[in-house]
Design an enzyme around this catalytic site. Structure first.
Site, PDB file in Angstrom:
ATOM      1  N   TYR A 114      48.028  44.027  43.417  1.00 42.80           N
ATOM      2  CA  TYR A 114      47.737  42.537  43.419  1.00 42.80           C
ATOM      3  C   TYR A 114      48.040  42.013  44.673  1.00 42.80           C
ATOM      4  O   TYR A 114      47.035  41.063  45.000  1.00 42.80           O
ATOM      5  CB  TYR A 114      49.220  42.247  42.567  1.00 42.80           C
ATOM      6  CG  TYR A 114      49.219  40.768  42.197  1.00 42.80           C
ATOM      7  CD1 TYR A 114      48.166  40.100  41.129  1.00 42.80           C
ATOM      8  CD2 TYR A 114      50.258  39.827  42.795  1.00 42.80           C
ATOM      9  CE1 TYR A 114      48.427  38.848  40.791  1.00 42.80           C
ATOM     10  CE2 TYR A 114      49.988  38.590  42.317  1.00 42.80           C
ATOM     11  CZ  TYR A 114      49.260  38.095  41.472  1.00 42.80           C
ATOM     12  OH  TYR A 114      49.209  36.548  40.909  1.00 42.80           O
TER      13      TYR A 114
HETATM   14  N1  NAD Z   1      52.195  32.744  36.954  1.00 40.65           N
HETATM   15  C1  NAD Z   1      52.479  33.000  38.209  1.00 40.65           C
HETATM   16  O1  NAD Z   1      53.602  33.239  38.562  1.00 40.65           O
HETATM   17  C2  NAD Z   1      51.333  33.319  39.077  1.00 40.65           C
HETATM   18  C3  NAD Z   1      51.986  33.092  40.567  1.00 40.65           C
HETATM   19  C4  NAD Z   1      50.845  33.186  41.414  1.00 40.65           C
HETATM   20  C5  NAD Z   1      49.479  33.396  41.380  1.00 40.65           C
HETATM   21  N2  NAD Z   1      49.120  33.362  39.838  1.00 40.65           N
HETATM   22  C6  NAD Z   1      47.689  33.423  39.481  1.00 40.65           C
HETATM   23  O2  NAD Z   1      47.145  32.613  38.816  1.00 40.65           O
HETATM   24  C7  NAD Z   1      46.283  32.948  37.923  1.00 40.65           C
HETATM   25  C8  NAD Z   1      46.545  32.443  36.474  1.00 40.65           C
HETATM   26  O3  NAD Z   1      47.694  33.118  36.344  1.00 40.65           O
HETATM   27  P1  NAD Z   1      48.463  33.034  34.690  1.00 40.65           P
HETATM   28  O4  NAD Z   1      50.095  32.977  35.069  1.00 40.65           O
HETATM   29  O5  NAD Z   1      48.133  31.643  34.325  1.00 40.65           O
HETATM   30  O6  NAD Z   1      47.958  34.167  34.009  1.00 40.65           O
HETATM   31  P2  NAD Z   1      47.796  34.258  32.447  1.00 40.65           P
HETATM   32  O7  NAD Z   1      47.733  35.805  32.136  1.00 40.65           O
HETATM   33  O8  NAD Z   1      48.632  33.625  31.723  1.00 40.65           O
HETATM   34  O9  NAD Z   1      46.103  33.926  32.455  1.00 40.65           O
HETATM   35  C9  NAD Z   1      45.094  34.563  32.938  1.00 40.65           C
HETATM   36  C10 NAD Z   1      43.827  34.364  32.218  1.00 40.65           C
HETATM   37  O10 NAD Z   1      42.911  35.050  32.672  1.00 40.65           O
HETATM   38  C11 NAD Z   1      42.114  35.615  31.621  1.00 40.65           C
HETATM   39  N3  NAD Z   1      41.505  36.868  32.053  1.00 40.65           N
HETATM   40  C12 NAD Z   1      41.768  37.825  32.716  1.00 40.65           C
HETATM   41  N4  NAD Z   1      40.805  38.596  33.137  1.00 40.65           N
HETATM   42  C13 NAD Z   1      39.758  38.118  32.718  1.00 40.65           C
HETATM   43  C14 NAD Z   1      38.300  38.532  32.953  1.00 40.65           C
HETATM   44  N5  NAD Z   1      38.102  39.864  33.368  1.00 40.65           N
HETATM   45  N6  NAD Z   1      37.551  37.626  32.619  1.00 40.65           N
HETATM   46  C15 NAD Z   1      37.734  36.464  32.216  1.00 40.65           C
HETATM   47  N7  NAD Z   1      39.027  36.007  31.835  1.00 40.65           N
HETATM   48  C16 NAD Z   1      40.206  37.050  32.411  1.00 40.65           C
HETATM   49  C17 NAD Z   1      43.306  36.130  30.861  1.00 40.65           C
HETATM   50  O11 NAD Z   1      42.531  36.306  29.404  1.00 40.65           O
HETATM   51  C18 NAD Z   1      44.050  34.883  30.635  1.00 40.65           C
HETATM   52  O12 NAD Z   1      43.883  34.002  29.705  1.00 40.65           O
HETATM   53  C19 NAD Z   1      46.246  34.509  38.301  1.00 40.65           C
HETATM   54  O13 NAD Z   1      45.105  34.520  38.987  1.00 40.65           O
HETATM   55  C20 NAD Z   1      47.530  34.714  38.698  1.00 40.65           C
HETATM   56  O14 NAD Z   1      47.195  35.924  39.567  1.00 40.65           O
HETATM   57  C21 NAD Z   1      49.954  33.340  38.824  1.00 40.65           C
END
Ligand code: NAD
Length: 247
Positions: free
Chosen positions: A154
């Site tokens: 990651y």
């Molecule tokens: N939540 C956190 O604390 C956090 C912190 C830092 C960064 N992020 C980043 O923010 C972004 C969103 O995170 P989140 O917490 O909302 O995650 P989440 O898992 O709730 O949502 C991610 C979405 O991406 C979709 N997805 C995954 N792989 C895919 C693919 N190959 N094609 C199409 N869709 C796909 C999933 O189905 C899901 O609906 C991510 O990139 C994550 O790494 C999140």
């Protein structure tokens, strides 16, 4: 840039992506939501509006063919997108040291966090260049800046994403297209809920504000970064970490 922009939101079925889609829709944008989870995505887009307001296009964005197909459909049914917000991302296995990381897991995380981001950037820029206006935003992570222990794949792929944004931002700096990233710390979404509690505690303990971020705080920053007002910043990674990163 006009009201009623076409805004492509990837990972729009839930979490940060859905919050961003709702926020952009509320400001008048027309949303094209892309996600792997077809049924969840359809319901999420229907909660925003009908197909003209929020269209669901189920796709795996780590596939070059599916990204091309999705953008061809957007061009045919909606027209040229002015906004791309990419929120698709996965953590892969966490809470494990570097020497225990499996190659298959690393490749899977790379395919979604970095390869897909490249494919989406390329497709979006091609669609935006003729009009000379566009806003591209990828959600990276504080892990990409600092490196979280137990999260090699990651952290490495999010660092790669930040590097890609630095490079591509400069490529199009004179075109009217900006390309930026956002680096959040912990926001309690389904992604975080799936991680081991000790890993979440490790990340949350590092936040000087001593709390996790709210979805609305992420959506508000995303709305600004892809707005016409955010016009003199490109190649940059915005902070959303409650004080963890000061650079
Ligand atoms: N939540 C956190 O604390 C956090 C912190 C830092 C960064 N992020 C980043 O923010 C972004 C969103 O995170 P989140 O917490 O909302 O995650 P989440 O898992 O709730 O949502 C991610 C979405 O991406 C979709 N997805 C995954 N792989 C895919 C693919 N190959 N094609 C199409 N869709 C796909 C999933 O189905 C899901 O609906 C991510 O990139 C994550 O790494 C999140």
């Amino acid at each position: 840039m006009s009201e009623g922009r076409i805004a492509v939101v990837v990972g729009a079925a839930r979490g940060i992506g859905l919050a961003a889609a709702k926020r952009l829709a509320a400001r008048g944008d027309r949303i094209v939501g892309i996600d792997l989870q077809a049924d969840v995505l359809r319901k999420a887009m229907a909660s925003i509006g009908d197909d003209r307001k929020a269209l669901a296009i189920p796709a795996d964005v780590s596939s070059a063919g599916e990204v091309e197909k999705a953008f061809a459909r957007i061009a045919a049914e909606f027209g040229a997108p002015e906004v791309l917000v990419n929120c698709a991302g996965i953590t892969g296995k966490t809470g494990i040291p570097a020497h225990e990381v499996e190659l298959e897991d690393f490749d899977r995380v790379y395919a979604i966090n970095l390869r897909a981001a490249f494919l989406l950037t390329r497709a979006a820029v091609r669609a935006m260049l003729p009009s000379g206006k566009g806003r591209i935003l990828h959600v990276a992570s504080i892990a990409g800046k600092e490196g979280n222990a137990g999260m090699l794949a990651y952290s490495a792929t999010k660092a790669g994403l930040i590097g890609m944004v630095k490079s591509a931002g400069k490529d199009y700096a004179e075109t009217g297209i900006t390309i930026n990233a956002l680096a959040p710390a912990v926001i309690r979404t389904d992604m975080v809920a799936a991680m081991p509690e000790h890993q979440v505690k490790y990340m949350t303990d590092k936040i000087p504000m001593k709390r996790t971020g709210e979805l609305e705080e992420a959506a508000a920053m995303i709305e600004f970064i892809v707005s016409p007002d955010c016009s003199f910043t490109t190649g940059f990674t915005f902070d959303l970490t409650g004080g963890r990163a000061t650079y």
